[in-house]
Design an enzyme around this catalytic site. Structure first.
Site, PDB file in Angstrom:
ATOM      1  N   SER A 123       0.642  -1.249  -0.009  1.00  0.00           N
ATOM      2  CA  SER A 123       0.036  -0.121  -0.141  1.00  0.00           C
ATOM      3  C   SER A 123       0.884   1.391  -0.140  1.00  0.00           C
ATOM      4  O   SER A 123       2.084   1.391   0.716  1.00  0.00           O
ATOM      5  CB  SER A 123      -1.026  -0.082   1.437  1.00  0.00           C
ATOM      6  OG  SER A 123      -1.249   1.256   1.672  1.00  0.00           O
ATOM      7  N   GLU A 125       0.224   3.629   1.719  1.00  0.00           N
ATOM      8  CA  GLU A 125       0.112   4.207   3.203  1.00  0.00           C
ATOM      9  C   GLU A 125       1.531   3.882   3.867  1.00  0.00           C
ATOM     10  O   GLU A 125       2.062   4.561   4.775  1.00  0.00           O
ATOM     11  CB  GLU A 125      -0.858   3.327   3.815  1.00  0.00           C
ATOM     12  CG  GLU A 125      -1.169   3.689   5.336  1.00  0.00           C
ATOM     13  CD  GLU A 125      -1.827   4.970   5.433  1.00  0.00           C
ATOM     14  OE1 GLU A 125      -2.438   5.650   4.634  1.00  0.00           O
ATOM     15  OE2 GLU A 125      -1.752   5.380   6.707  1.00  0.00           O
ATOM     16  N   TYR A 147      -1.659   0.344  10.826  1.00  0.00           N
ATOM     17  CA  TYR A 147      -1.825  -0.274   9.518  1.00  0.00           C
ATOM     18  C   TYR A 147      -0.552  -0.067   8.734  1.00  0.00           C
ATOM     19  O   TYR A 147      -0.298  -1.120   8.001  1.00  0.00           O
ATOM     20  CB  TYR A 147      -3.031   0.367   8.764  1.00  0.00           C
ATOM     21  CG  TYR A 147      -3.183   0.078   7.381  1.00  0.00           C
ATOM     22  CD1 TYR A 147      -3.899  -1.276   6.978  1.00  0.00           C
ATOM     23  CD2 TYR A 147      -2.720   0.768   6.302  1.00  0.00           C
ATOM     24  CE1 TYR A 147      -4.226  -1.651   5.702  1.00  0.00           C
ATOM     25  CE2 TYR A 147      -3.044   0.285   5.105  1.00  0.00           C
ATOM     26  CZ  TYR A 147      -3.619  -0.815   4.572  1.00  0.00           C
ATOM     27  OH  TYR A 147      -3.886  -1.141   3.474  1.00  0.00           O
TER      28      TYR A 147
HETATM   29  P1  NAP Z   1     -11.469  -4.880   1.745  1.00  0.00           P
HETATM   30  O1  NAP Z   1     -12.648  -4.441   1.041  1.00  0.00           O
HETATM   31  O2  NAP Z   1     -11.456  -4.273   3.201  1.00  0.00           O
HETATM   32  O3  NAP Z   1     -11.384  -6.231   1.716  1.00  0.00           O
HETATM   33  C1  NAP Z   1     -10.542  -6.944   2.895  1.00  0.00           C
HETATM   34  C2  NAP Z   1     -10.940  -8.454   2.808  1.00  0.00           C
HETATM   35  O4  NAP Z   1      -9.894  -9.165   3.628  1.00  0.00           O
HETATM   36  C3  NAP Z   1     -12.345  -8.912   2.798  1.00  0.00           C
HETATM   37  O5  NAP Z   1     -12.727  -9.935   1.874  1.00  0.00           O
HETATM   38  C4  NAP Z   1     -12.072  -9.599   4.206  1.00  0.00           C
HETATM   39  O6  NAP Z   1     -13.343 -10.503   4.400  1.00  0.00           O
HETATM   40  C5  NAP Z   1     -10.854 -10.223   4.349  1.00  0.00           C
HETATM   41  N1  NAP Z   1     -10.316 -10.497   5.337  1.00  0.00           N
HETATM   42  C6  NAP Z   1     -10.234  -9.552   6.505  1.00  0.00           C
HETATM   43  N2  NAP Z   1      -9.801 -10.332   7.727  1.00  0.00           N
HETATM   44  C7  NAP Z   1      -9.672 -11.537   7.298  1.00  0.00           C
HETATM   45  C8  NAP Z   1      -9.139 -12.681   7.927  1.00  0.00           C
HETATM   46  N3  NAP Z   1      -8.764 -12.993   9.244  1.00  0.00           N
HETATM   47  N4  NAP Z   1      -9.424 -14.128   7.277  1.00  0.00           N
HETATM   48  C9  NAP Z   1      -9.628 -14.027   5.875  1.00  0.00           C
HETATM   49  N5  NAP Z   1      -9.973 -12.943   5.416  1.00  0.00           N
HETATM   50  C10 NAP Z   1     -10.164 -11.758   5.900  1.00  0.00           C
HETATM   51  O7  NAP Z   1     -10.080  -4.286   1.191  1.00  0.00           O
HETATM   52  P2  NAP Z   1      -9.946  -4.101  -0.262  1.00  0.00           P
HETATM   53  O8  NAP Z   1     -10.068  -2.395  -0.559  1.00  0.00           O
HETATM   54  O9  NAP Z   1     -10.447  -4.641  -1.418  1.00  0.00           O
HETATM   55  O10 NAP Z   1      -8.178  -4.180  -0.424  1.00  0.00           O
HETATM   56  C11 NAP Z   1      -7.577  -5.233  -0.724  1.00  0.00           C
HETATM   57  C12 NAP Z   1      -6.150  -5.360  -0.140  1.00  0.00           C
HETATM   58  O11 NAP Z   1      -5.510  -4.171  -0.825  1.00  0.00           O
HETATM   59  C13 NAP Z   1      -6.065  -4.959   1.280  1.00  0.00           C
HETATM   60  O12 NAP Z   1      -4.850  -5.794   1.828  1.00  0.00           O
HETATM   61  C14 NAP Z   1      -5.818  -3.622   1.484  1.00  0.00           C
HETATM   62  O13 NAP Z   1      -5.086  -3.366   2.409  1.00  0.00           O
HETATM   63  C15 NAP Z   1      -4.828  -3.296   0.267  1.00  0.00           C
HETATM   64  N6  NAP Z   1      -5.109  -2.132  -0.075  1.00  0.00           N
HETATM   65  C16 NAP Z   1      -6.102  -1.376  -0.656  1.00  0.00           C
HETATM   66  C17 NAP Z   1      -6.001  -0.231  -1.092  1.00  0.00           C
HETATM   67  C18 NAP Z   1      -7.436   0.531  -1.590  1.00  0.00           C
HETATM   68  O14 NAP Z   1      -7.311   1.850  -1.966  1.00  0.00           O
HETATM   69  N7  NAP Z   1      -8.496  -0.272  -1.558  1.00  0.00           N
HETATM   70  C19 NAP Z   1      -4.899   0.451  -1.413  1.00  0.00           C
HETATM   71  C20 NAP Z   1      -3.705  -0.441  -1.119  1.00  0.00           C
HETATM   72  C21 NAP Z   1      -3.710  -1.586  -0.491  1.00  0.00           C
HETATM   73  P3  NAP Z   1     -14.851 -10.435   4.965  1.00  0.00           P
HETATM   74  O15 NAP Z   1     -15.668  -9.934   3.925  1.00  0.00           O
HETATM   75  O16 NAP Z   1     -15.082 -11.572   5.733  1.00  0.00           O
HETATM   76  O17 NAP Z   1     -14.583  -9.170   6.117  1.00  0.00           O
HETATM   77  O1  G4F Z   2     -10.569   6.820   2.380  1.00  0.00           O
HETATM   78  P1  G4F Z   2      -9.553   6.694   3.707  1.00  0.00           P
HETATM   79  O2  G4F Z   2     -10.130   6.039   4.684  1.00  0.00           O
HETATM   80  O3  G4F Z   2      -8.147   5.892   2.955  1.00  0.00           O
HETATM   81  P2  G4F Z   2      -6.765   5.779   3.640  1.00  0.00           P
HETATM   82  O4  G4F Z   2      -6.529   6.186   4.886  1.00  0.00           O
HETATM   83  O5  G4F Z   2      -5.947   6.750   2.549  1.00  0.00           O
HETATM   84  O6  G4F Z   2      -6.256   4.290   3.300  1.00  0.00           O
HETATM   85  C1  G4F Z   2      -7.078   3.598   2.150  1.00  0.00           C
HETATM   86  O7  G4F Z   2      -5.974   3.900   0.991  1.00  0.00           O
HETATM   87  C2  G4F Z   2      -4.666   2.939   1.437  1.00  0.00           C
HETATM   88  C3  G4F Z   2      -3.671   3.244   0.387  1.00  0.00           C
HETATM   89  O8  G4F Z   2      -3.210   4.398   0.357  1.00  0.00           O
HETATM   90  C4  G4F Z   2      -4.927   1.555   1.575  1.00  0.00           C
HETATM   91  F1  G4F Z   2      -3.798   0.951   1.993  1.00  0.00           F
HETATM   92  C5  G4F Z   2      -5.921   1.381   2.874  1.00  0.00           C
HETATM   93  O9  G4F Z   2      -6.060   0.083   2.860  1.00  0.00           O
HETATM   94  C6  G4F Z   2      -7.108   2.123   2.452  1.00  0.00           C
HETATM   95  O10 G4F Z   2      -7.855   1.730   1.455  1.00  0.00           O
HETATM   96  O11 G4F Z   2      -8.972   8.172   3.994  1.00  0.00           O
HETATM   97  C7  G4F Z   2      -8.604   9.234   3.017  1.00  0.00           C
HETATM   98  C8  G4F Z   2      -8.312  10.501   3.567  1.00  0.00           C
HETATM   99  C9  G4F Z   2      -7.471  10.579   4.917  1.00  0.00           C
HETATM  100  O12 G4F Z   2      -6.540  11.312   4.818  1.00  0.00           O
HETATM  101  C10 G4F Z   2      -8.541  10.885   5.984  1.00  0.00           C
HETATM  102  O13 G4F Z   2      -8.051  11.449   7.200  1.00  0.00           O
HETATM  103  O14 G4F Z   2      -9.493  10.995   3.955  1.00  0.00           O
HETATM  104  C11 G4F Z   2      -9.249  11.638   5.174  1.00  0.00           C
HETATM  105  N1  G4F Z   2     -10.917  11.758   5.690  1.00  0.00           N
HETATM  106  C12 G4F Z   2     -11.462  13.223   6.110  1.00  0.00           C
HETATM  107  N2  G4F Z   2     -12.609  12.835   6.455  1.00  0.00           N
HETATM  108  C13 G4F Z   2     -11.721  10.725   6.123  1.00  0.00           C
HETATM  109  C14 G4F Z   2     -12.762  11.485   6.622  1.00  0.00           C
HETATM  110  N3  G4F Z   2     -11.439   9.362   5.812  1.00  0.00           N
HETATM  111  C15 G4F Z   2     -12.680   8.699   6.356  1.00  0.00           C
HETATM  112  N4  G4F Z   2     -12.513   7.179   6.146  1.00  0.00           N
HETATM  113  N5  G4F Z   2     -13.755   9.322   6.750  1.00  0.00           N
HETATM  114  C16 G4F Z   2     -13.887  10.636   7.010  1.00  0.00           C
HETATM  115  O15 G4F Z   2     -14.674  11.311   7.612  1.00  0.00           O
END
Ligand code: NAP
Ligand code: G4F
Length: 326
Positions: A123, A125, A147
């Site tokens: 990520s 992050e 995280y």
């Molecule tokens: P998400 O929607 O939160 O999905 C997370 C998945 O992990 C769900 O299917 C959840 O299952 C499963 N999970 C969590 N704990 C588990 C456990 N103990 N055993 C088995 N399964 C488990 O996340 P996403 O946005 O698709 O992201 C996918 C991956 O990419 C994550 O690793 C995230 O950290 C990473 N990532 C995401 C972003 C982004 O912007 N979306 C960016 C960079 C990296 P349940 O349905 O049962 O909860």
């Molecule tokens: O949507 P966010 O919660 O995503 P964040 O923290 O950037 O993390 C996501 O992206 C990561 C990749 O860079 C992934 F690894 C991670 O798993 C996840 O998918 O927040 C985005 C930004 C933050 O700066 C937060 O402080 O939005 C700001 N924000 C402002 N108000 C808020 C809010 N975020 C949330 N969730 N809720 C608010 O009310």
């Protein structure tokens, strides 16, 4: 044809990746943990085409058994505790599910199918308090949340298994990517859902945190293609995947509210509950390596993405309203 095992298949990315691989003719195995109520919302339309395997990231025996029974050519390790804000109140659970679980998955592959190709969901992050802009594969990490710290561990253990055991293990450093399947707690979805509720008269305010945060937001459907491309190369490597454009949360609000003819300033209330103990002020990715080596490109721009999410939430909230009054 190839077998793929996806952890996190019920999440946002897992559901798009499963669709993409099924379309390519893969047999897709999906790991799901036991939950008290069914959680197939994102995969309802392909539920019967996925071969389901029970298991939990924190339970190595279940993962070894999952790899044995799927006999995968490719393993996509997407499962994690993925919500940054929850990682402060739950730092240990996050460490187990987002950091140590990567070693569990790598061990399961090393023991049960060492030749399988492995993708780790790293990520942006990890860049946290960024030391250079834009961020690329060589930018040093400075995580700002439990995280982020956990993802740094997951990233380096993946590199380490590649270097120690010669495994085909890749780490995709993905910047924020969103879609109508995003969890409701993430900022883009919180905004699209809030806009829909306000427009349809179900709410009159939206409580938010830091509006000045800047993110590089893309469409999840575009990003899962990059995961697959990484595993089709001759050599395993790590890649940044991003749009190369940065927008503020404030801009997100402006675009989403104005799309339905509203002014966000009339509805948004700043609530300290949503301000984080340590913030990542900005993220901006340089994905030239992925463009050049993987031939990866994206189709959906930021404004189009926000409109797509607002449209989807308007449709969903309206349908919920109709059900209520039917
Ligand atoms: P998400 O929607 O939160 O999905 C997370 C998945 O992990 C769900 O299917 C959840 O299952 C499963 N999970 C969590 N704990 C588990 C456990 N103990 N055993 C088995 N399964 C488990 O996340 P996403 O946005 O698709 O992201 C996918 C991956 O990419 C994550 O690793 C995230 O950290 C990473 N990532 C995401 C972003 C982004 O912007 N979306 C960016 C960079 C990296 P349940 O349905 O049962 O909860
Ligand atoms: O949507 P966010 O919660 O995503 P964040 O923290 O950037 O993390 C996501 O992206 C990561 C990749 O860079 C992934 F690894 C991670 O798993 C996840 O998918 O927040 C985005 C930004 C933050 O700066 C937060 O402080 O939005 C700001 N924000 C402002 N108000 C808020 C809010 N975020 C949330 N969730 N809720 C608010 O009310």
């Amino acid at each position: 044809m190839k077998n793929a095992l996806i952890t996190g298949v019920t999440g946002q990315d897992g559901s798009y990746l499963a669709e993409f691989l099924l379309e390519k003719g893969y047999t897709v195995y999906g790991l799901r943990r036991r939950t008290s109520t069914p959680n197939y919302e994102n995969v309802q339309h392909i539920k019967d085409r996925i071969r389901w395997i029970s298991g939990d990231l924190t339970d190595l025996a279940s993962l070894i058994e999952a790899v044995r029974s799927a006999d995968p050519d490719e393993v996509y390790n997407l499962a994690a505790q993925s919500f940054v804000a929850s990682s402060w109140p739950q730092p240990l659970a996050t460490g187990q599910m987002t950091a140590l679980s990567v070693t569990n998955m790598l061990e399961a592959v090393r023991i049960a199918k060492p030749g399988a190709r492995f993708y780790q969901a790293s990520s942006s992050e990890m860049f946290g308090k960024v030391v250079e802009t834009p961020q690329k594969e060589t930018t040093p990490f400075y995580p700002r949340s439990p995280y982020g710290v956990a993802k740094v561990y997951g990233h380096w253990i993946t590199v380490n298994y590649r270097e120690s055991f010669g495994m085909f293990a890749c780490s995709g450093i993905l910047f924020n990517h969103e879609s109508p399947r995003r969890g409701l707690e993430f900022v883009t979805r919180k905004v699209s859902d809030g806009v829909a509720r306000i427009k349809l008269g179900l709410a009159n305010e939206l409580r938010m945190g830091n509006l000045d945060a800047l993110r590089d937001w893309g469409f999840a459907g575009d990003y899962v293609k990059a995961m697959w491309l990484m595993l089709q190369q001759d050599e395993p490597d790590d890649y940044v995947i991003a749009t190369g454009e940065m927008h503020s949360v404030r801009e997100l609000l402006e675009i989403a509210f104005s799309y339905v003819g509203l002014d966000y300033r009339d509805y948004v209330v700043i609530d300290p509950e949503f301000v984080r103990p340590a913030e990542v002020d900005l993220l901006l990715g340089d994905c030239s390596k992925a463009k050049e080596k993987l031939g990866w490109s994206l189709d959906v721009g930021f404004r189009e993405l926000v409109h797509m999410m607002v449209d989807a939430d308007l449709k969903r909230v309206k349908a919920e309203q109709n059900m209520q009054y039917a």
